[in-house]
Design a protein around this motif. Sequence first.
Motif, short mmCIF file in Angstrom:
data_model
loop_
_atom_site.label_atom_id
_atom_site.label_comp_id
_atom_site.label_asym_id
_atom_site.label_seq_id
_atom_site.Cartn_x
_atom_site.Cartn_y
_atom_site.Cartn_z
N THR A 388 0.87 -1.16 0.13
CA THR A 388 -0.03 -0.12 -0.14
C THR A 388 0.87 1.30 -0.14
O THR A 388 1.61 1.50 0.92
CB THR A 388 -0.79 -0.15 1.34
OG1 THR A 388 -1.58 1.38 1.38
CG2 THR A 388 -0.23 -0.25 2.66
N LYS A 389 0.98 1.89 -1.15
CA LYS A 389 1.74 3.21 -1.40
C LYS A 389 1.67 4.34 -0.25
O LYS A 389 2.66 4.55 0.23
CB LYS A 389 1.75 3.55 -2.82
CG LYS A 389 2.35 2.73 -3.88
CD LYS A 389 1.97 3.53 -5.27
CE LYS A 389 0.58 3.46 -5.55
NZ LYS A 389 0.43 3.82 -6.82
N SER A 390 0.32 4.36 -0.02
CA SER A 390 0.23 5.65 0.93
C SER A 390 0.70 5.33 2.44
O SER A 390 1.11 6.31 2.92
CB SER A 390 -1.29 6.20 0.85
OG SER A 390 -2.11 4.96 1.17
N LEU A 391 0.02 4.16 2.79
CA LEU A 391 0.78 3.83 4.10
C LEU A 391 2.03 3.64 4.33
O LEU A 391 2.50 3.94 5.31
CB LEU A 391 -0.17 2.30 4.26
CG LEU A 391 -0.07 1.98 5.85
CD1 LEU A 391 -0.80 3.24 6.55
CD2 LEU A 391 -0.79 0.72 6.04
N MET A 392 2.77 3.15 3.26
CA MET A 392 4.22 2.89 3.62
C MET A 392 5.19 4.35 3.41
O MET A 392 5.91 4.27 4.01
CB MET A 392 4.76 2.00 2.35
CG MET A 392 4.41 0.51 2.47
SD MET A 392 4.77 -0.33 4.15
CE MET A 392 3.18 0.02 5.06
N LYS A 393 4.38 5.27 2.51
CA LYS A 393 5.01 6.44 2.67
C LYS A 393 4.83 7.02 3.79
O LYS A 393 6.01 7.74 4.63
CB LYS A 393 4.29 7.44 1.43
CG LYS A 393 4.99 8.66 1.36
CD LYS A 393 4.26 9.32 0.10
CE LYS A 393 5.06 10.78 -0.16
NZ LYS A 393 4.78 11.65 0.86
N GLU A 394 3.84 7.04 4.41
CA GLU A 394 3.50 7.30 5.61
C GLU A 394 4.28 6.83 6.78
O GLU A 394 4.98 7.51 7.62
CB GLU A 394 1.96 7.35 6.16
CG GLU A 394 1.66 8.04 7.49
CD GLU A 394 0.45 7.63 8.10
OE1 GLU A 394 -0.32 8.18 8.93
OE2 GLU A 394 -0.42 7.10 6.94
N ALA A 395 4.71 5.71 6.73
CA ALA A 395 5.38 4.95 7.90
C ALA A 395 6.69 5.41 7.55
O ALA A 395 7.68 5.33 8.54
CB ALA A 395 5.30 3.47 7.54
N ALA A 396 7.42 5.39 6.55
CA ALA A 396 8.63 5.86 6.05
C ALA A 396 9.11 7.32 6.75
O ALA A 396 10.13 7.73 7.21
CB ALA A 396 9.09 5.83 4.62
N GLU A 397 7.93 8.33 6.78
CA GLU A 397 8.18 9.41 7.34
C GLU A 397 8.02 9.67 8.72
O GLU A 397 8.07 10.95 9.37
CB GLU A 397 7.18 10.49 6.43
CG GLU A 397 7.44 10.58 5.09
CD GLU A 397 6.53 11.43 4.21
OE1 GLU A 397 5.63 11.58 4.58
OE2 GLU A 397 6.74 11.43 2.89
N ASN A 398 7.29 8.54 9.49
CA ASN A 398 7.19 8.77 10.94
C ASN A 398 7.79 7.50 11.63
O ASN A 398 7.34 6.55 11.69
CB ASN A 398 5.73 8.54 11.06
CG ASN A 398 4.88 8.75 12.36
OD1 ASN A 398 5.82 8.87 13.38
ND2 ASN A 398 3.72 9.06 12.57
N ASP A 399 8.73 7.98 12.37
CA ASP A 399 9.46 6.82 13.15
C ASP A 399 8.63 6.16 14.24
O ASP A 399 9.14 5.11 14.64
CB ASP A 399 10.80 7.59 13.63
CG ASP A 399 12.13 8.13 12.52
OD1 ASP A 399 11.91 7.41 11.54
OD2 ASP A 399 12.76 8.60 12.98
N ASN A 400 7.79 6.82 14.57
CA ASN A 400 6.87 6.34 15.70
C ASN A 400 5.61 5.51 15.36
O ASN A 400 4.92 4.89 16.15
CB ASN A 400 6.48 7.58 16.71
CG ASN A 400 7.45 8.18 17.32
OD1 ASN A 400 8.63 7.68 17.69
ND2 ASN A 400 7.49 9.52 17.27
N LEU A 401 5.37 5.55 13.76
CA LEU A 401 4.31 4.78 13.52
C LEU A 401 4.36 3.08 13.69
O LEU A 401 3.62 2.44 14.19
CB LEU A 401 4.19 5.04 12.13
CG LEU A 401 2.56 4.73 11.47
CD1 LEU A 401 1.59 5.22 12.49
CD2 LEU A 401 2.63 5.12 10.12
#
Length: 478
Positions: A388-401
């Motif tokens: 899932t592109k959107s979720l993985m992009k969000e995960a890459a940008e948020n160390d706490n996710l």
Amino acid sequence: MKKKLVSMMLTAVIAAGTLAGCGNSDSGTAAGGKTAGDSETGESGESDAEEGKVINVYSWNNEFSKRVQAVYPEVKKTSKDGTITYLKDGTEIHWIINPNQDGVYQQKLDEALINQADAAADDKVDIFLSETDYVYKYTDAEADVAMPLADLGIDPDTDLADQYEFSKVTASDANGVQRASTWQCCPGLLVYRRDIAMDAFGTDDPEKIAEKVKDWDTMKQTAQELKDKGYLTFASYADTFRLYGNSISQPWVSPGEVPGEAVLKVDQKIMDWIKDSKEWLDAGYFDKTVKGQWNDDWNKAMSTESKVFAFLFPAWGIDFTLKDNWDGDIGAWAVTNPPQEYNWGGSYIHACTGTDNPKHVKDIILSLTADEDNLAKISQEYAEFTNTKSLMKEAAENDNLYPSKFLGGQNAFKYFTPVAETIVMAPLSAYDQGCVELIQNAFSDYFQGQVDFDKAKANFETAIIERYPEITQVQWPE
């Protein structure tokens, strides 16, 4: 690929009439004698017929069953031995597991597919999984064993719009019709021991380690540094194979001039791997006692007693392999960029042509591969890089996710995501698994000094033709 060639890829030669009962596209008839225009099929592509009571799922391990049990909301319970999952509506999922090694899984699956048309309802294959190495064999339109997702009522353009494009291409036939879906995306990284990094380089910082492994020339210099400190860079020459293999410019096998025959062309990148592996093994950068992967010596190379600095793994390799073999504290390993971008694996979910459970199958595929909440849960619980592109992009940008417990809280998605965004899949053929396994087996003897180079080539030719008799010629680069 010609129909005869596709058919010969199954355990036995399947005549067109045999496949007709499985839903041969030429006949226009689905299992049970219903045609595409019969009233039992609605506009969504779903059948209004009563669903079966047993969903038979073929796979090579329990990875998929674990994900289903973790996120599929219709699950009620699973038997103690893990072979049956009971759904809330009384339907049973039967997990039929056979090992992937030496083609055993495909052999058992192919036997079931051959008998699909005549099988009793509760014995029919409903879902089966394939890997990238041989997904092409099952998505081929002429083989007609994996249903187009559209026939289930799944629209890949809308329902699966957030998936990585290369995974959708891999799951499609030569006409671009998607016949599978996957919950995972498998970009690979370099996974290294922090304690060895500190001893050898004075730092275990992922950014600084990335500079020491940024390409093969730099990696070779780093390998010598590690050797000087008494360490090995990788456990086995097999560990680097996927990086070279992902760079091939042509498929392993193509149809020959004569219908039903095939030609295997060994890519120059594979020859580069052979040359470099021999050089690295002789230089002492690999463990000479570890012959290949998925054996006891390779597993032990991941233990605290090992002197191996790093492995090359996608997310599933960390969660499913490294974590299980590591006997030390959590946080001992970290990830960084690999010397070459690569993809390793991918478990593709197919709806089997002839299933008597199309509604259940559709629901499972969408739940596992399109539901963002479920994909987030898989990433959170298994540290898996989901499709899932959107979720993985969000995960890459948020160390706490989704911090990885095994990696001591490191955000592995920060490194996985850029690799996933640049992956270009090597051309696939239906023979990839056999070629990948047998080329490594044949040249392992050469690396170990048991045979010379020409003998290793001859042994590979013999082994590949024994497994695939339709291959009549093996061509090596000049």
